[in-house]
Design an enzyme around this catalytic site. Structure first.
Site, short mmCIF file in Angstrom:
data_model
loop_
_atom_site.label_atom_id
_atom_site.label_comp_id
_atom_site.label_asym_id
_atom_site.label_seq_id
_atom_site.Cartn_x
_atom_site.Cartn_y
_atom_site.Cartn_z
N SER A 1 3.53 -2.40 10.24
CA SER A 1 4.99 -2.42 10.44
C SER A 1 5.62 -3.76 10.06
CB SER A 1 5.34 -2.04 11.89
OG SER A 1 4.87 -0.74 12.19
N ASN B 1 0.86 -1.18 0.00
CA ASN B 1 0.00 0.00 0.00
C ASN B 1 0.90 1.22 0.00
OD1 ASN B 1 -1.73 2.09 0.53
ND2 ASN B 1 -2.38 1.34 2.54
N HIS C 1 -9.58 0.79 4.73
CA HIS C 1 -8.31 0.98 5.43
C HIS C 1 -8.53 1.89 6.65
CE1 HIS C 1 -4.23 2.24 6.36
NE2 HIS C 1 -3.85 1.14 5.74
N GLY D 1 2.50 2.09 10.85
CA GLY D 1 3.41 3.22 10.74
C GLY D 1 4.11 3.58 12.04
N GLU E 1 -5.25 -5.29 10.31
CA GLU E 1 -4.25 -4.27 10.58
C GLU E 1 -4.58 -3.58 11.90
OE1 GLU E 1 -2.24 -2.92 6.67
OE2 GLU E 1 -4.02 -1.70 6.93
N LYS F 1 0.10 4.28 -0.21
CA LYS F 1 -0.51 5.45 0.44
C LYS F 1 -0.30 6.70 -0.42
CE LYS F 1 -0.24 3.04 4.80
NZ LYS F 1 -0.14 3.08 6.26
N GLU G 1 -6.96 4.27 7.76
CA GLU G 1 -6.77 5.71 7.51
C GLU G 1 -8.00 6.31 6.84
OE1 GLU G 1 -2.94 5.29 5.62
OE2 GLU G 1 -2.12 4.67 7.56
N GLY H 1 2.91 -1.21 4.30
CA GLY H 1 2.91 0.22 4.02
C GLY H 1 4.32 0.71 3.76
P1 13P Z 1 3.02 0.21 7.72
O1 13P Z 1 3.56 -1.04 7.09
O2 13P Z 1 3.73 1.46 7.29
O3 13P Z 1 2.87 0.09 9.20
O4 13P Z 1 1.52 0.40 7.13
C1 13P Z 1 0.65 -0.66 7.18
C2 13P Z 1 -0.54 -0.32 6.38
O5 13P Z 1 -1.31 0.56 6.73
C3 13P Z 1 -0.77 -1.03 5.12
O6 13P Z 1 -2.04 -0.80 4.62
#
Ligand code: 13P
Length: 245
Positions: free
Chosen positions: A207, A4, A90, A167, A161, A6, A92, A228
């Site tokens: 992560s 992803n 997601h 993140g 997740e 983002k 976010e 991510g």
């Molecule tokens: P990270 O791998 O940066 O923690 O993000 C995970 C994520 O939100 C994937 O959709």
């Protein structure tokens, strides 16, 4: 194994990253590999990935089919660009755009109706985990998102997740991930039966890095990763995809 991206990159850097990912994972036959760039970058990525072993998809999809929905992107548009997948729900989107469980359900159904594979994201916030509500929260998210999908259920991919692990550098331990993945599979089983549950791909996200991928993937109910930050360089994403090497 999905990356992803983002709200990162631009058309040129996305195309370059896609090319390098395709080169580095071309021998990965143990899993499907996909990247999810931001919507405007999809044509540039498609030009690179079409004909490769790497699929691609969007980070979001409109629940509506067509019409006066400024800023929204329809399933038909995504299909016309060659997308196979779309992320749905997601954290976010849930957090920053107030997406509810029922909107996530509508988006999931829309994606399936159009022939896209929805990667439906669920996961608890830190306060919910600390209050002992993790399984309850995830059960509500899964049950609402997946209701009444008919035969389409066999194409759904789930992604667990935990919001506190996204993140932050805090990864769920393999045991924490497995507890929730096993539970999610049991929820899917009670909705659609054991065969559907056994066949469902449940990804872990939060992560994931090359150095923790193998232990997470070793868990019985962890079928893949939604990555991510570590998907933004081909070397680390390929290190995760090729975790067994
Ligand atoms: P990270 O791998 O940066 O923690 O993000 C995970 C994520 O939100 C994937 O959709």
């Amino acid at each position: 194994m999905a990356g992803n991206w983002k709200m990162h990159l631009d058309a040129a850097s996305a195309a370059a990253l896609a090319r390098e990912v395709a080169n580095r994972v071309s021998r990965a036959h143990h899993c499907d590999v996909a990247v999810m760039p931001a919507h405007p970058l999809l044509p540039a990525v498609a030009r690179v990935l079409d004909g490769s072993s790497v699929g691609y998809g969007s980070q979001d999809i409109s629940a509506e089919e067509e019409g006066a929905f400024t800023g929204e992107v329809s399933a038909r548009m995504l299909l016309s660009l060659g997308c196979t997948y779309t992320l749905v729900g997601h954290s976010e989107r849930r957090e920053n755009h107030l997406e509810t469980d029922s909107l996530v359900h509508l988006k999931t159904a829309r994606a399936l109706q159009a022939g896209l594979i929805p990667v439906v994201c669920v996961g608890e916030k830190l306060a919910e985990r600390e209050a002992g509500q993790t399984l309850h929260r995830v059960e509500t998210q899964v049950t609402t998102a997946l209701k009444d999908l008919g035969d389409g259920i066999s194409r759904v991919v789930l992604a667990y997740e935990p919001v506190w692990a996204i993140g932050t550098g805090l990864t769920a331990t393999p045991a924490q991930a497995e507890e929730v993945h096993e539970f999610i599979r049991s929820v899917v089983g009670s909705l659609y039966g054991a065969a559907v549950a056994d066949g469902m791909r449940i990804l872990y996200g939060g992560s994931v890095k090359p150095d923790n991928a193998a232990t997470l993937m070793a868990e019985k109910d962890v079928d893949g990763a939604l990555v991510g930050g570590a998907s933004l360089t081909a070397e680390s994403f390929a290190g995760i995809v090729n975790y067994g090497d």
